[in-house]
Design a protein around this motif. Structure first.
Motif, mmCIF file in Angstrom:
data_model
loop_
_atom_site.group_PDB
_atom_site.id
_atom_site.type_symbol
_atom_site.label_atom_id
_atom_site.label_comp_id
_atom_site.label_asym_id
_atom_site.label_seq_id
_atom_site.Cartn_x
_atom_site.Cartn_y
_atom_site.Cartn_z
ATOM 1 N N SER A 866 46.148 64.305 -38.117
ATOM 2 C CA SER A 866 47.458 64.607 -37.540
ATOM 3 C C SER A 866 47.258 65.371 -36.243
ATOM 4 O O SER A 866 46.126 65.612 -35.812
ATOM 5 N N ARG A 867 48.353 65.817 -35.659
ATOM 6 C CA ARG A 867 48.262 66.633 -34.448
ATOM 7 C C ARG A 867 47.651 68.000 -34.735
ATOM 8 O O ARG A 867 47.190 68.681 -33.821
ATOM 9 N N ALA A 868 47.652 68.418 -36.020
ATOM 10 C CA ALA A 868 47.161 69.746 -36.384
ATOM 11 C C ALA A 868 45.711 69.744 -36.837
ATOM 12 O O ALA A 868 44.997 70.729 -36.654
ATOM 13 N N GLY A 869 45.252 68.655 -37.453
ATOM 14 C CA GLY A 869 43.892 68.634 -37.981
ATOM 15 C C GLY A 869 43.617 67.365 -38.741
ATOM 16 O O GLY A 869 44.386 66.389 -38.661
ATOM 17 N N GLU A 870 42.519 67.369 -39.483
ATOM 18 C CA GLU A 870 42.159 66.181 -40.246
ATOM 19 C C GLU A 870 41.499 66.577 -41.558
ATOM 20 O O GLU A 870 40.920 67.649 -41.685
ATOM 21 N N THR A 871 41.608 65.685 -42.536
ATOM 22 C CA THR A 871 40.938 65.879 -43.811
ATOM 23 C C THR A 871 40.606 64.515 -44.394
ATOM 24 O O THR A 871 40.922 63.476 -43.796
ATOM 25 N N VAL A 872 39.979 64.517 -45.572
ATOM 26 C CA VAL A 872 39.584 63.278 -46.232
ATOM 27 C C VAL A 872 40.063 63.305 -47.677
ATOM 28 O O VAL A 872 39.914 64.319 -48.374
ATOM 29 N N LEU A 873 40.654 62.210 -48.115
ATOM 30 C CA LEU A 873 41.151 62.082 -49.482
ATOM 31 C C LEU A 873 40.756 60.719 -50.025
ATOM 32 O O LEU A 873 40.443 59.796 -49.261
ATOM 33 N N ARG A 874 40.819 60.585 -51.345
ATOM 34 C CA ARG A 874 40.596 59.288 -51.957
ATOM 35 C C ARG A 874 41.927 58.545 -52.021
ATOM 36 O O ARG A 874 42.962 59.139 -52.334
ATOM 37 N N ALA A 875 41.915 57.246 -51.766
ATOM 38 C CA ALA A 875 43.145 56.465 -51.659
ATOM 39 C C ALA A 875 43.590 55.895 -52.995
ATOM 40 O O ALA A 875 42.775 55.467 -53.811
ATOM 41 N N THR A 876 44.892 55.909 -53.214
ATOM 42 C CA THR A 876 45.545 55.186 -54.298
ATOM 43 C C THR A 876 46.510 54.202 -53.666
ATOM 44 O O THR A 876 47.447 54.613 -52.972
ATOM 45 N N VAL A 877 46.278 52.928 -53.852
ATOM 46 C CA VAL A 877 47.122 51.888 -53.257
ATOM 47 C C VAL A 877 48.259 51.597 -54.220
ATOM 48 O O VAL A 877 48.036 51.179 -55.365
ATOM 49 N N THR A 878 49.502 51.818 -53.786
ATOM 50 C CA THR A 878 50.642 51.743 -54.693
ATOM 51 C C THR A 878 51.930 51.423 -53.947
ATOM 52 O O THR A 878 52.090 51.787 -52.772
ATOM 53 N N THR A 879 52.838 50.769 -54.653
ATOM 54 C CA THR A 879 54.161 50.494 -54.089
ATOM 55 C C THR A 879 55.136 51.647 -54.361
ATOM 56 O O THR A 879 56.325 51.514 -54.073
ATOM 57 N N ARG A 880 54.665 52.749 -54.935
ATOM 58 C CA ARG A 880 55.528 53.928 -55.079
ATOM 59 C C ARG A 880 56.034 54.387 -53.710
ATOM 60 O O ARG A 880 57.132 54.924 -53.587
ATOM 61 N N VAL A 881 55.176 54.241 -52.695
ATOM 62 C CA VAL A 881 55.585 54.617 -51.346
ATOM 63 C C VAL A 881 55.969 53.359 -50.573
ATOM 64 O O VAL A 881 55.510 52.256 -50.874
#
Length: 953
Positions: A866-881
């Motif tokens: 983002s404009r503020a910083g960065e991080t790393v996460l594991r992805a969950t692929v879903t139609t919830r979003v």
């Protein structure tokens, strides 16, 4: 529209206003029509033996133990399923009944393991109790031949759930667990599979409990009359010796529990059936996740250090307190009176929060005090104060059982407020209609036996536009409750609001393009809400944590006033507070511009009242808010912080900015259970006490004040309020309290809404909803009955202003954040329990379309920048979003969710805009720069703490 209503949550018998008189064992009794014979008998203390019946489940009539005789009626009907009739003559005891009951019990025992002396339920087993009640002394039937016990024993005990075990061999197939899952929790995760001797409880499709849809609320365990479903803590430690009634320290529902204790060890937490917020129900956190209170990570000895790079030194309480006080004095002498301040937490009791703000205003001599409510529900306080006149929700939780239509905006009750969600789902199964306003598909949208009528899947940041569109339909289609508005609201403000809201810019057709919600859905939802007999709005952080959070709260209040949905059961404006004492922390004057009771520091009469009580002058100028403290620290004018119970380095937005501010301070004093992220920048660490180790009160989201009672001695030797008192004394301002009850007495003397609150009354009533005063000595369940607190309700103009945080080519996705059922807030508590079995890491939800565009598959590591910083996460692929929107939780500090959130905030209160952050997501193979630094800092802190242990040894 008007739907039939069940009685209070937890007492589901069907009754009516009409009365029925009958005789039970020669005693006359009058009860409502529809009452069961069993319940009527209990009123005359004729306690009929039972196994399948409980006072919190629908009558079932399977165990045949509660048989009675009714004059003029053949046979022996089950008292739990037989409704009373006028003139009925009932006998609950006779030789024939005694023989029948012994015969029934003999059949149960003949098919049950006779290991009572070694059974974990021994001494607390209903089957054992009922065998004694009916006088069973011998069992004529052996276990030779086919039987349930042999069939069930062939199956291994299911220990998959971290907190309880299922032993089919001890099951009597009473169905109580299945019914509790259906009726109380509403998950429908359990069934009875098989027939005859093969009958057994099955979770899901014969899965183990952990892999099923079971949410571990504990309702099945509590309902079980044997040791079939048993807490592992009881299996390991044995039955408790005593119990203490207290309040859960997790979410804003404020569930009452009986903490069962053996020695000074908590064996289990049992939801209190007399608890008015939860009526004997619970969730996985409150029921089982209490182990953090005695976790090895607890810091129980005060520590100091000269710099944040130096090793910690373990010291005595006196040395730590006097060092902190001397540093605060030094900083004020060098930089000025305003160079220090304090932050309180919604995890603290009312009394503790009150003392911290009192310390700042008296011992520090300024108003530099704030609370974590700043970053969650401060817009609620502002918005409701402007429109309705009081900074709090309007209803009881039970009120939802009278609602015909429920609108849930920016909240996820099944995860964030699960006990309330269970009650809401029950009302939906009875036929109430549901409108969900949320960018994400939450579980409430579709459940067993209910379906939301509308899901307004808006784009993050367009809340106000959607609310205005709903109001536009209500105004332009003549759906306003004119009589209510004319009698209860300010006419000029209403007329001005109507003119504004009727503008074409607020029409569903205009709003559809920018919000992503179809115009016909906006119109349908508005009509449904406005035309309901009773319509209620429940909202959460998805409303407040926006740049227009305060505007949206006012827009919600406008909707309720325009439709007359205020001031009675089944309606209202209901903020779902995130933490256990968000409401109380605000009530206690922990904002820099307000003294207790939401009275501005500039008001001379208010200041005079507190100056007379406290014996010192009070600054008439508001102090620094949390974001202002950070800015002042970076410009060199704010140098010292007393932070009790709040982990601002993890919970506040723009983590790098927060850490820079903390690093710039010369004395940070952290009072907490664990060495949290903020403690990495601390110079003094004062051990805190958990909710099990203290006395005090919490105030939940429905304004309900409940006693917190000490269950075990404080591990560090002091309750939190005693630490603040000691610090005030060292600063030269004595606070001579002997017990938190004396603090509450002072609060009541100085705060109009608490005038009638004291520990004796709380003990007598169980809990009290403020306002509590001479006019309302037992409290106030419904606010704004007859008239608003401010007199006339005030409509506010709520023009939609787009957030500055917008998606663009570089940052094309919008990130929003939320919580998950098994974890709580920054996870400091729940991460130190077995709840990590369900949620061991924060994950990033991404729509399949966005994932495919980026070559991302399920489980991939992804960078989020983002404009503020960065991080790393594991992805969950879903139609919830929806496409263009991603979502994550923030329970694990290594995830760094707030590394990427910006410092955009609400225009009125500075509540951070956590719910809208423009980001880009890419597939990556290594941790982010933030995470590398996080692990490095964590390892360094472990070394520094180890040095303190070595020095002590």
């Amino acid at each position: 529209m008007s739907l039939p209503r069940d009685p209070d949550f937890g007492t589901p018998e069907r009754t009516s206003p009409q009365s029925v008189s009958l005789s039970i064992d020669g005693h006359a009794v009058t009860v409502p029509a529809g009452t069961s014979v069993m319940r009527a008998a209990a009123l005359v203390e004729s306690n009929i033996p039972k196994l399948c019946a409980t006072d919190s489940l629908e009558p079932f009539g399977s165990c045949r133990l509660c048989l009675v005789e009714i004059e003029g009626r053949r046979g022996y009907p089950a008292s739990c399923t037989t409704p009373v009739e006028e003139g009925m003559q009932v006998r609950t005891e006779s030789p024939a009944l005694a023989e029948l009951r012994r015969g029934v019990m003999e059949l149960y025992i003949s098919d049950h393991p006779l290991d009572c002396l070694t059974c974990s339920a021994n001494g607390n087993c209903e089957l054992q109790d009922m065998a004694g009640v009916v006088g069973l002394r011998e069992v004529r039937y052996g276990m030779s031949g086919e039987n349930h016990f042999d069939a069930a024993s062939a199956a291994p005990v299911d220990t998959s759930n971290p907190y309880f075990a299922y032993d089919a061999s001890k099951c009597i197939v009473c169905n109580r667990c299945v019914r509790a899952c259906e009726e109380t929790q509403g998950t429908f995760a359990l069934t009875i599979s098989g027939r005859g001797f093969d009958s057994r409880v099955a979770a899901g499709e014969s899965e183990d409990f952990f892999d099923s849809e079971c949410v571990s609320c504990g309702a099945c365990v509590q309902a079980c009359p044997t040791a079939t479903l048993m807490e592992k803590s009881v299996i390991d430690k044995g039955q408790a010796e005593r119990s203490v009634t207290t309040v859960c320290a997790y979410c804003g529902v404020g569930c009452s529990f009986k903490a069962e204790v053996k020695g000074n060890e908590v064996v289990r937490m049992v939801p209190n059936k007399d608890g008015k917020a939860n009526h004997g129900h619970s969730c996985v956190k409150g029921r089982f996740a209490f182990g953090y209170a005695t976790h090895p990570d607890r810091i129980t000895t005060p520590m100091i250090r000269k710099s944040i790079d130096a090793p910690w030194q373990k010291v005595s309480w006196d040395e730590a307190i006097h060092y902190a006080a001397s540093e605060f004095k030094r900083l004020q002498e060098k930089y000025g009176r305003g160079a220090v301040g304090g932050i309180t937490s919604s995890r603290c009791t009312n009394e503790e929060t009150y003392l911290v703000q009192k310390l700042v205003r008296t011992a520090f001599g300024n108003n530099n005090v704030d609370t974590c409510a700043r970053v969650c529900h401060s817009p609620t306080g502002y918005g409701l104060k402007q429109t309705l006149g009081e900074s709090a929700g309007t209803q009881t939780f039970d009120s939802v059982m009278d609602a015909d239509v429920v609108m849930v905006i920016g909240a996820n009750p099944t995860d964030g407020h699960p006990v309330f969600a269970a009650q809401l789902k029950r009302r939906l199964r009875q036929g109430a209609r549901l409108i969900v306003v949320d960018p994400r598909r939450i579980d409430l949208i579709s459940g067993p036996h209910f379906e939301a009528s509308y899901h307004l899947k808006l784009r993050p940041g367009t809340n106000v536009a959607v609310a205005n569109a709903l109001a536009h339909v209500i105004v332009t289609e003549g759906l306003v409750d004119e009589a209510f508005v004319q009698a209860r609201c300010e006419s000029p403000a209403f007329a001005q609001w109507c003119d504004f809201i009727a503008l074409e810019e607020n029409s569903p057709e205009a709003v559809a393009e920018l919000s992503g919600v179809a115009a016909e859905d906006l119109r349908g939802a508005a009509r449904l809400y406005a035309q309901a007999g009773n319509a209620a709005i429940y909202y959460g952080l998805g409303v407040t944590e926006h740049s227009q959070g305060s505007t949206m709260v006012m827009a919600i209040a406008n909707l309720a006033m325009a439709t007359g949905n205020i001031g009675r059961s089944g309606v209202g404006v209901n903020p779902l507070r995130g933490q256990n004492n968000v409401q109380g922390s605000c009530d206690m004057g922990s904002f820099p511009h307000e003294l207790p009771g939401y009275r501005h520091v500039s008001d001379e009469a208010t200041r005079a009242l507190f100056e007379a009580a406290w014996g010192v002058p009070i600054d008439q100028e508001p102090g620094l808010r949390i974001p202002n403290m950070f800015e002042a620290a970076l410009d060199g004018s704010f140098k010292g912080l007393y932070c009790e119970g709040e982990d601002i380095a993890q919970s506040d937005p723009n983590t790098q900015h927060v850490e820079s501010a903390l690093r710039a301070m010369e004395c940070v004093v952290v009072q907490d259970l664990f060495l949290n992220e903020t403690a990495k920048f601390a110079h003094v660490f004062l051990p805190g006490s958990s909710f099990l180790e203290k006395n005090g009160t919490f105030t939940n989201a429905e304004r309900r004040i409940s006693r917190v009672r000490k269950v075990i001695p404080p591990l560090a030797g002091k309750e939190d309020w005693e630490v603040t008192v000691a610090l005030a004394d060292a600063l030269g301002y004595p606070m001579p309290y002997a017990h938190p009850s004396e603090i509450m007495d002072e609060i009541a003397r100085l705060t109009p809404t608490f005038t009638g609150v004291n520990y004796a009354r709380l003990d007598a009533l169980g809990s009290i909803q403020w306002p509590c005063n001479e006019a309302h000595p037992s409290g106030t369940p419904f606010m704004h009955e007859g008239e608003f607190v401010r007199g006339k309700g005030r409509f506010m103009l709520t023009r939609y202003v787009a957030t500055d945080e917008r998606a663009n080519k570089r940052y094309p996705l919008l990130l929003t954040t939320g919580r998950i059922l098994t974890q709580y807030n920054v996870g400091a508590q729940t991460r130190r329990t077995e709840n990590t079995a369900w949620h061991g890491e924060d994950r990033l939800e991404i729509h399949p379309q966005d994932a495919e565009d980026r070559g991302i598959r399920e489980g991939d590591w992804v960078g989020v920048a983002s404009r503020a910083g960065e991080t790393v996460l594991r992805a969950t692929v879903t139609t919830r979003v929806q496409p263009g929107v991603i979502y994550t939780t923030f329970h694990h500090p290594e995830s760094g969710a707030n590394v990427i959130t910006t410092d955009n905030s609400d225009w009125a209160t500075n509540c951070p805009e956590y719910k809208v952050t423009a980001v880009q997501v890419t597939r990556v193979d290594q941790p982010s720069a933030w995470q590398q630094r996080f692990y490095k800092n964590r390892d360094r802190q472990r070394v520094l703490l180890a040095a303190a242990h070595t020095e002590e040894a």
